[in-house]
Structures are given as C-alpha cells and as structure tokens.
Design a protein around this motif. Structure first.
Motif, short mmCIF file in Angstrom:
data_model
loop_
_atom_site.label_atom_id
_atom_site.label_comp_id
_atom_site.label_asym_id
_atom_site.label_seq_id
_atom_site.Cartn_x
_atom_site.Cartn_y
_atom_site.Cartn_z
N VAL A 285 -2.17 -11.51 -10.60
CA VAL A 285 -1.48 -10.74 -9.58
C VAL A 285 0.00 -10.61 -9.93
N ARG A 289 1.83 -6.94 -10.66
CA ARG A 289 2.92 -6.49 -9.78
C ARG A 289 4.18 -6.12 -10.57
N ASP A 320 -12.65 2.28 -2.95
CA ASP A 320 -12.89 2.33 -1.50
C ASP A 320 -14.33 1.91 -1.17
N PRO A 329 -9.26 -6.38 -2.13
CA PRO A 329 -8.15 -5.92 -2.97
C PRO A 329 -7.04 -6.97 -3.00
N LEU A 330 -6.56 -7.29 -4.18
CA LEU A 330 -5.54 -8.33 -4.34
C LEU A 330 -4.14 -7.77 -4.51
N ILE A 331 -4.04 -6.46 -4.69
CA ILE A 331 -2.75 -5.79 -4.89
C ILE A 331 -2.47 -4.88 -3.71
N ASP A 332 -1.28 -5.02 -3.14
CA ASP A 332 -0.83 -4.11 -2.09
C ASP A 332 -0.29 -2.86 -2.78
N GLN A 333 -1.09 -1.81 -2.80
CA GLN A 333 -0.71 -0.62 -3.54
C GLN A 333 0.49 0.09 -2.94
N SER A 334 0.82 -0.22 -1.69
CA SER A 334 1.99 0.41 -1.07
C SER A 334 3.29 -0.07 -1.70
N GLU A 335 3.22 -1.16 -2.48
CA GLU A 335 4.41 -1.64 -3.18
C GLU A 335 4.82 -0.69 -4.31
N HIS A 339 2.56 5.74 -5.82
CA HIS A 339 1.13 5.76 -5.48
C HIS A 339 0.91 6.74 -4.32
N GLN A 349 -5.02 -1.99 -9.48
CA GLN A 349 -5.72 -2.79 -8.47
C GLN A 349 -6.59 -3.87 -9.12
#
Length: 465
Positions: A285, A289, A320, A329-335, A339, A349
C-alpha cells in the motif's frame, strides 16, 4: 477511402490520421516483397547484419522524438517512453550478435563417400502484426530476426500506434535497404485477414489478444504455413515466507503497474505466505500510494492513463464487480486527483479478499489492478498459480534458490522468474503456453520459427551407396 484516426489518451484529441491501404496498395506491397525475396536471401548474412545494425542506430539517434510519439499515441509517461528505444537496441543487438550461430548449417558426423548437412533457409515473406502497448519492442522481436534470416517483412501496426510502423520503415529507408525487403501497411481487420491469406505470405507473427490469435489461426487454416502467437496473460507472483520482503514488494508492484498495467507479462495476481501477509500488504500500500497519476507528457508523472476510456471502463467494471462480490479495496482512489470516471485516467488499486471465482482473478485485466491472496504453503500457491487459462510468465520470490527452482519446474508457464519479474532477456526464449499463445521469439530458438530446415545428402563422385 477508410482512414485511421488515433485518439490520444493524453487529451482525447486526434493525434494521427492516416489513409488505409487500398487493394492496389496491398497487392503492390506483396508483389514487391516477393520480388525482393530472392535477392535478399542471397545476400550474405554479414550484409544483412549491417543493414539491421544501422537501422537500429537510426532509431537510437531519434530516441527523443520516438519517445514523445509513444507518449502521445498510447499514454506511457514521457519519463519512461525512451526506455522502449533502449530495449529495442538491447534486443536487436543481441539478435544480430547470435545470428551467425543461430542460422549456421547443421553438419552431420562424417560418413565415407558422403556430405550431409542441414541448412536453415528463410520462409519467404513474413507478415508481422504488432500491438500498441509496447509498439517497438513487440515488433522488433520478429522484424530483426526475420530480416537476418533472409525473409522479407510486411508490418501491420496497431491503429493506435501507426507512427511506429512509419518510423521503422524510415529507419530502414535511411540506411538504404533494398526496395521491398521491409514495408508497412495501414490495414483494416478485414484487409489484415486478406494479407494473411495471400499466397506469398509464409509466416505470420502476431502479438495481441486471444480473439485476435484465433482470427490468425482461422485465416491460416489450410494454408500449411506457420504462425507465432503471443497472446494474453494473467501472470502470478508468489512471495514465500523466506523472501526479501522489501525487494519483493518493490519488484511486484512495479511489475503490476508499470505501463499502467498494460503488459501481457504484467503481474495481475499476487499470492503471499500467510506468515508475512500483513507486512507485505502494508508495504505494498505504501509503494502504490507513491505513484503520481497524471498527464504522461508531464515528467513528474509515474502512472499515465490507459490507452482509451473504454479500456479504463473495462477495468473499472472488473473492480466494481469484485467489490460487490466481497473484495476489499486497499487504495483510496480519491487520493489521486486525476482519477476520473469517463476518462482513461485510472488510479491504481490493490484488492484483498479476492478469490478465483471473480473475473479480476481469472480474466485478463490489462490495467493498474492487483488482486492479492494469502496462502498457507507452497502447495496452495502452486495450485492457484496454475489455476488459469493463461501461461506467459510467473514469478517466485524466495531466498532459497534450490526450492525456487523446484517450484519453477511445477509452474505451467512459458517463463519463470526468481526474485524478479516482467523482463524479457533476449537470450531466453519468449514463449507462452495455454491461451498465452504458441511459438517463440527471441533467443537462438526464435530463429527457428523464421526458417525451415533443408537437408542436403550429397554423394561424392565414386562414393559408396
């Protein structure tokens, strides 16, 4: 007349527009190749090597322009695009260096009164069908050995990367390659099939999807010609409990997300021994990131867009669906600011709590997604690694080389890596099993796909029967 329009994933605009070859263009090209064949194969190998070497030098000299075109056509970050030219040079140089031994005649033991040997002779015209994801590397794997072996070549490149075909042609033109020896055609799918079926074409080298490979096999059926098919992958990696975790994580994540995951041999499945699972996940992770998702023409970008919005939407659909089925999901894609749904820009992801009933673990993804599973032992890891319709590469991370090589023997794949992944050594045969294809490129073995054996049994005057 039909036209090719290459939409750049960078900004969604038309980057290249070309007219497709007409029926007359196709016929003339094939006729030129056939006419050039006898001259080219009669030319000494030393002369063919000079042409290939000088063409490579031309490509290297134009590395900056080529890198920029790659970035705009298919979206690879400009920081990495030039590496493709470096790879072309490495592979081409190696194939040129081994050509003499690879193409040498096979002499049989002495037999009184007789000379016996086997020559490796060219097949004729080779039709190369190249993809967009590694547009020069995949093409050069077939083009250089085909030419060295004395074949003429016609190249059809992806509609996403048409400038690659033109640059390769330009390189050979620049060094004075005789007319008809190397040509390219911008073709529709239907016309591609027609070229495959042309009587002058004696070998097809195809890199692409499984359905595309099936098309080639159907088109060559009954023609008694050879074909090489490099198709898809769903490549696994296994991190054993004795692995160097830091190195394994950095290597696997790079192998999964380089080129935005758009690699046939990219890592798409990761199996981790349960005793180190949490530590590997935590470090993975952290590494993911650090990626910078952005426009690929920005030198700070380390993760570019996928080749088109449709490709990104396919990956989103897989992810999805897996999440609805219980994946985490281990990654917050909003970071990742770039995206954005409805665009080719897709954040990376990692998915835990996956299983092989999910499409994301058995269907090729071709995007920046990695499914991760915990395993109890080597036996479970092997079972899961082999539970796939694909078999291109696999990677095992362990500090026990002897155990690693034993595991490698039991993995049903074309290439096994120990403590690395996602690299084509030109000295090794590049080959897939199952739905990953058939045939071979690179290495001494690769030349065998582009020649045929011709036996000579010569009775000396006055020799015995």
């Amino acid at each position: 007349m039909d036209r090719i329009r290459t939409i750049s994933p960078v900004d969604g605009q038309i980057y290249v527009e070309r007219t497709m070859a007409s029926a007359g263009d196709i016929s003339a090209s094939i006729a030129r190749a056939e006419k050039a064949q006898s001259y080219w194969q009669a030319l000494p190998l030393s002369a063919r090597k000079v042409f290939c070497s000088k063409a490579v030098e031309y490509l290297v000299a134009n590395k900056r322009v080529i890198a920029e075109e790659i970035t705009w056509m298919m979206g690879r970050p400009i920081a990495f695009s030039g590496g493709e030219v470096d790879g072309v040079e490495e592979r081409a140089r190696h194939m040129i260096a081994i050509a003499e031994d690879s193409l040498a005649s096979i002499a049989l033991p002495d037999k009184p009164g007789f000379n016996r040997y086997i020559k490796r002779v060219p097949l004729g015209t080779v039709f190369v069908i190249a993809p967009w994801n590694y547009p020069y590397l995949t093409a050069i794997n077939a083009i250089i050995p085909a030419l060295l072996a004395g074949n003429t070549v016609v190249l059809k490149h992806s509609a996403q990367t048409p400038l690659c075909a033109e640059r390769l042609f330009e390189a050979f033109q620049h060094v004075g390659l005789p007319e008809g020896v190397f040509q390219y055609l911008h073709l529709s799918h239907a016309d591609t099939e027609k070229v495959i079926q042309a009587t002058q074409v004696r070998h097809v080298a195809f890199t692409g999807s499984v359905p595309g490979g099936a098309m080639v096999e159907k088109a060559v059926a009954g023609r008694f010609i050879s074909s090489g098919l490099e198709l898809g992958g769903k490549d696994p990696a296994y991190i054993r409990k004795d692995a160097d975790i830091e190195t394994a994580v950095e290597t696997v994540i790079d192998g999964a997300f380089f080129n935005s995951g758009q690699s046939c041999c990219g890592i798409e499945r990761l199996y981790i021994h349960q005793s180190i699972y949490d530590e590997v996940i935590e470090k993975s992770v952290e590494v993911v990131r650090r990626y910078q998702l952005g426009r690929p023409d920005d030198t700070s970008t380390t993760l570019g867009p996928l080749v088109k919005t449709g490709a990104a939407d396919f990956v989103r659909g897989q992810v999805d669906e897996a999440i609805r089925q219980g994946a985490m999901p281990l990654i917050d894609q909003s970071e990742f600011a770039m995206h954005k749904p409805g665009t080719p820009y897709l954040a990376p992801q990692l998915l835990s709590h996956v299983n092989h009933s999910m499409r994301v673990m058995h269907e090729e993804t071709f995007g920046p997604v990695l499914g991760v599973m915990s395993v109890a032992d080597d036996h479970e890891a092997l079972s899961l690694m082999n539970d796939s319709e694909f078999g291109l590469t696999a990677a095992v991370f362990t500090q026990d080389q002897q155990v690693g090589e034993r595991l490698a023997d039991d993995i049903d794949t074309g290439t096994v890596f120990l403590n690395r992944c996602d690299y084509l050594d030109p000295g090794l045969a590049w080959v897939g099993v199952k739905n990953s294809g058939r045939g071979c490129t690179l290495s001494q073995v690769g030349f065998e796909m582009l020649t045929r054996p011709k036996s000579y049994h010569i009775k000396k005057p006055g020799g015995d029967k």
